[in-house]
Motif scaffolding. Structure first.
Motif, PDB file in Angstrom:
ATOM      1  N   LYS A  19      -5.074   1.534   1.165  1.00 44.83           N
ATOM      2  CA  LYS A  19      -3.780   1.031   1.656  1.00 44.83           C
ATOM      3  C   LYS A  19      -3.583   1.303   3.138  1.00 44.83           C
ATOM      4  O   LYS A  19      -3.177   0.430   3.885  1.00 44.83           O
ATOM      5  CB  LYS A  19      -2.634   1.672   0.866  1.00 44.83           C
ATOM      6  CG  LYS A  19      -2.321   0.919  -0.416  1.00 44.83           C
ATOM      7  CD  LYS A  19      -1.121   1.569  -1.102  1.00 44.83           C
ATOM      8  CE  LYS A  19      -0.754   0.817  -2.358  1.00 44.83           C
ATOM      9  NZ  LYS A  19       0.069  -0.341  -2.168  1.00 44.83           N
ATOM     10  N   THR A  20      -3.796   2.544   3.522  1.00 50.56           N
ATOM     11  CA  THR A  20      -3.750   2.887   4.947  1.00 50.56           C
ATOM     12  C   THR A  20      -4.918   3.823   5.200  1.00 50.56           C
ATOM     13  O   THR A  20      -5.535   4.336   4.265  1.00 50.56           O
ATOM     14  CB  THR A  20      -2.454   3.639   5.339  1.00 50.56           C
ATOM     15  OG1 THR A  20      -2.553   4.990   4.859  1.00 50.56           O
ATOM     16  CG2 THR A  20      -1.212   2.977   4.763  1.00 50.56           C
ATOM     17  N   LEU A  48      -4.331  -8.257  -3.194  1.00 52.76           N
ATOM     18  CA  LEU A  48      -3.469  -7.913  -2.048  1.00 52.76           C
ATOM     19  C   LEU A  48      -2.610  -9.098  -1.622  1.00 52.76           C
ATOM     20  O   LEU A  48      -2.402  -9.318  -0.435  1.00 52.76           O
ATOM     21  CB  LEU A  48      -4.318  -7.420  -0.865  1.00 52.76           C
ATOM     22  CG  LEU A  48      -4.971  -6.051  -1.020  1.00 52.76           C
ATOM     23  CD1 LEU A  48      -5.855  -5.736   0.186  1.00 52.76           C
ATOM     24  CD2 LEU A  48      -3.930  -4.944  -1.181  1.00 52.76           C
ATOM     25  N   GLU A  51       0.897  -6.622  -1.431  1.00 49.01           N
ATOM     26  CA  GLU A  51       0.741  -5.344  -0.757  1.00 49.01           C
ATOM     27  C   GLU A  51      -0.198  -5.503   0.436  1.00 49.01           C
ATOM     28  O   GLU A  51      -1.004  -6.420   0.488  1.00 49.01           O
ATOM     29  CB  GLU A  51       0.145  -4.304  -1.724  1.00 49.01           C
ATOM     30  CG  GLU A  51       0.976  -4.055  -2.969  1.00 49.01           C
ATOM     31  CD  GLU A  51       0.642  -5.018  -4.102  1.00 49.01           C
ATOM     32  OE1 GLU A  51      -0.090  -6.001  -3.856  1.00 49.01           O
ATOM     33  OE2 GLU A  51       1.111  -4.792  -5.221  1.00 49.01           O
ATOM     34  N   GLY A  53      -3.175  -3.750   3.039  1.00 44.89           N
ATOM     35  CA  GLY A  53      -4.307  -2.852   2.940  1.00 44.89           C
ATOM     36  C   GLY A  53      -5.089  -2.873   4.233  1.00 44.89           C
ATOM     37  O   GLY A  53      -4.875  -3.749   5.075  1.00 44.89           O
TER      38      GLY A  53
END
Lengths: 128, 264, 315
Positions: A19-20, A48, A51, A53
């Motif tokens: 994600k990060t 994704l 969300e 990423g």
């Protein structure tokens, strides 16, 4: 490649999303694809769409070696007291420090002093 | 609020019309190709690709929406009215984008041709003196990156697969080639747009750049390069369209036209 | 360990609240019941894209066009997630994606009755988004505590995405309900068309033998009628608040029995729709799926032929 070398069907790829860059890659599911690069291309939209990423892995399923669930339920057994390896396992320190008119030092305070409140929370979520 | 040029554009009716014409080209192209893409929903060659390709379709319609909203600011019409209520002869999209879907090879070839062109057009417009456009274009270019990677991968793989796929790719290229030339036209106002630096490159230069970019991909896919680009019989950029466009509009506007004044 | 011992241990694990996983030993009956359920669920998502996709080219505003595209895309995405779960369950039978997808073309797997029906107006797209999805959400939310881990995990993600679908459907019908007389009429007509289908969607009132087995195995935890009652409770007051009429004069809430009284649909008619693909749109939609799959065999073969083992930098 000769016709008969061609696999008959798409392969299963396990998909991992990061994600990060402060996070590790996390397994989110699997897709079928004809090749790893197509798997990567389609994993983005299959996992994704909403969300965000920063990185994706696709891993051919046969490359995954896993622990059993049901045939060896004791694989993850932890029965005896292991408080000695946890911060909470030393409740007497506080009382002892009081005798010296001091108090227990926690990691959070150090992180907070160095990076501020926000980073302290990040550190907590990363270790939980 | 958009700086000096807009004020100037808005006070000069010729420039204003030229700018609107350009924005219609962008908006109508994206709406048509997004509309055609979306017809694949539920029908792509595999489920995973269905999902991925649908995102591309949504991006295109999203970009169209951005352009129609810019146009709405320049006129009294809403973005929806501009998208849904204009007749074919007012549409400024290139013919390539309105063509009915063929097989998957046709879709991949068309989209690869269009995306490569659109990337070059956006590259050029990033330097436009018309700020609302160049600012939006910067965002759109980032989203188009995935489209280019996706379509490049498909184009090269299907071409390189040989057999039936290769034949279908060549057939699709044959079918679509005569529409390619129509992409590069900047329409009736090219001179005005160039003079005002709303567009920084000519259609001739755009076509040259496209050929430079597409030729190596043909080589990568093992498909022989076709030297000549023809002048299209009909120029979508001046409102000339095929019967396929009429059918597209009939579909597109069928609910909207039940009551254009109603909220939907 | 004998099969009987394994079965006892399996049931103990389920009763203790453990989740079952794809690689675990499981009774054949459990595997087959699950596979049938999840296969049908996944294929229904994919067939469910077809009635709604008819309205993608015709959506009346740019925002609606984008939203309905995203929604149908999600349905396909849910189909993908569910088929992956079904494929892993089907693997011991030597069955793959290819088999599970072609089963619907050959009439070997059923799909939900609602996706056999016509959706002739934009209001149908609204009713599908609002009520058909609403019914599906109740069904799916009820399965969140299923004993099968991989199913529970994808359902969690599916339900999260369904929350957008709920808003999407409500937005369409709220606009129509607040619109012109023609728009309101269109909405009422669509409701009339879909009502019986919605009731059938939840299945028969009596708990069938296989439904009981699914409850025993913790695959599902609620009966059809419990879910249908929940649907009435959530949706009937909202339908009425819009000034729409539910096309069932008998429909009412019995305060004492704490349950809704309703008129049963023609079970036999809908049974034929689902079991024999005899709905008004059954054949057309199965044909579309056949087209999508068989006519594009060449694409999948080509992609396998030209696959590259290594991922070169794709930048």
């Amino acid at each position: 490649m000769k016709e008969h070398d061609v696999p008959e069907e798409y392969e299963v790829f396990e998909v991992f999303v990061q994600k990060t860059q402060a996070d590790f890659h996390t397994h989110v599911g699997s897709i079928v694809a004809p090749s790893p690069d197509v798997a990567l291309m389609n994993a983005r939209e299959n996992f994704l769409r909403r969300e965000s990423g920063v990185n994706l892995w696709v891993v051919p399923r046969q490359c995954v070696t896993a622990t059993p669930y049901d045939t060896d339920v004791d694989w993850f057994a932890r029965e005896m007291d292991r408080k000695y390896r946890e911060a909470g396992g030393y409740p007497e320190n506080g009382r002892l420090w009081k005798m010296y008119k001091e108090r227990v030092l926690h990691l959070d305070e150090i992180v907070e002093d160095l990076h501020g409140e926000k980073d302290k929370r990040k550190n907590e979520s990363a270790s939980s | 609020m958009h700086g000096k040029l807009v004020d100037m554009v808005l006070t000069n009716s010729i420039d204003r019309r030229a700018l609107a014409d350009l924005l219609f080209q962008l908006a109508d192209d994206e709406l048509c190709i997004g509309h055609r893409d979306s017809e694949w929903l539920g029908l792509a060659p595999d489920i995973e690709e269905d999902v991925a390709f649908s995102s591309i379709a949504q991006d295109e319609v999203g970009h169209a929406t951005f352009y129609y909203e810019l146009l709405a600011e320049l006129s009294d019409c809403s973005a929806d009215a501009l998208a849904f209520a204009r007749p074919a002869n007012e549409r400024r999209n290139a013919l390539l984008t309105e063509r009915e879907n063929g097989d998957w090879a046709h879709t991949i070839v068309r989209h690869f041709f269009y995306d490569t062109f659109d990337a070059l057009r956006l590259e050029a417009l990033a330097d436009s003196e018309y700020r609302p456009l160049s600012e939006g274009v910067a965002k759109i270019r980032r989203e188009e990156r995935y489209h280019l990677l996706h379509l490049h991968l498909w184009f090269v793989r299907l071409g390189g697969a040989g057999g039936e796929a290769r034949k279908r790719m060549e057939f699709a290229i044959d079918q679509l080639w005569s529409d390619v030339g129509g992409l590069f036209s900047w329409g009736a106002w090219e001179e005005e747009l160039l003079t005002k630096k709303i567009i920084p490159v000519s259609s001739f230069e755009l076509q040259h750049r496209w050929q430079e970019r597409v030729r190596p991909v043909f080589a990568e896919a093992g498909i022989p390069w076709i030297e000549d680009l023809q002048q299209p019989e009909k120029d979508g950029r001046v409102g000339e369209h095929s019967p396929e466009m009429d059918r597209l509009l009939l579909d597109l506007s069928s609910v909207y036209n039940l009551d254009p004044a109603a909220q939907w | 360990m004998s099969i009987a011992d394994k079965e006892i241990r399996f049931m103990e694990r389920i009763k203790a609240g453990y989740k079952i996983e794809a690689t675990d030993w499981m009774p054949d009956e459990y595997r087959k019941l699950l596979l049938k359920l999840i296969h049908m669920h996944g294929i229904s998502e994919i067939m469910g894209a077809l009635p709604e996709k008819e309205w993608v080219p015709k959506a009346p505003t740019l925002k609606r066009k984008l939203a309905i595209m995203a929604k149908v895309q999600d349905e396909m995405g849910h189909g993908q997630l569910l088929l992956r779960v079904a494929e892993d369950l089907a693997a011991p039978f030597g069955r793959t994606r290819e088999d599970l997808v072609t089963d619907v073309i050959h009439g070997r797997v059923k799909f939900h009755n609602v996706f056999h029906m016509e959706a002739p107006t934009w209001a149908d797209a609204g009713i599908i988004g609002w009520l058909v999805d609403g019914a599906a959400i109740i069904n799916q939310a009820a399965l969140l505590h299923t004993s099968y881990g991989p199913y529970a995990r994808v359902l969690k993600r599916i339900c999260a995405e369904e929350s957008f679908h709920m808003q999407h459907g409500e937005s369409i019908i709220l606009t129509l309900a607040g619109g012109t007389d023609d728009q309101r009429q269109m909405l009422q007509d669509a409701l009339n068309r879909w009502w019986e289908s919605l009731l059938f969607f939840f299945g028969p009132v009596e708990v069938t033998a296989s439904a009981q087995r699914m409850i025993d195995y913790g695959i599902r935890t609620k009966t059809n009628e419990e879910l249908r009652q929940q649907f009435f409770t959530k949706y009937v007051p909202r339908i009425r608040s819009l000034g729409l009429e539910v096309p069932d004069p008998k429909l009412s809430y019995d305060e004492e029995a704490k349950r809704w009284i309703w008129t049963e649909p023609d079970w036999e008619k809908f049974g034929r729709v689902v079991k024999e693909n005899q709905g008004p749109k059954s054949q057309q939609r199965v044909d579309l799926r056949r087209f999508a799959h068989e006519e594009q065999q060449w694409v999948r073969e080509a992609m396998l032929r030209s696959r590259k083992k290594t991922v070169s930098m794709i930048v």
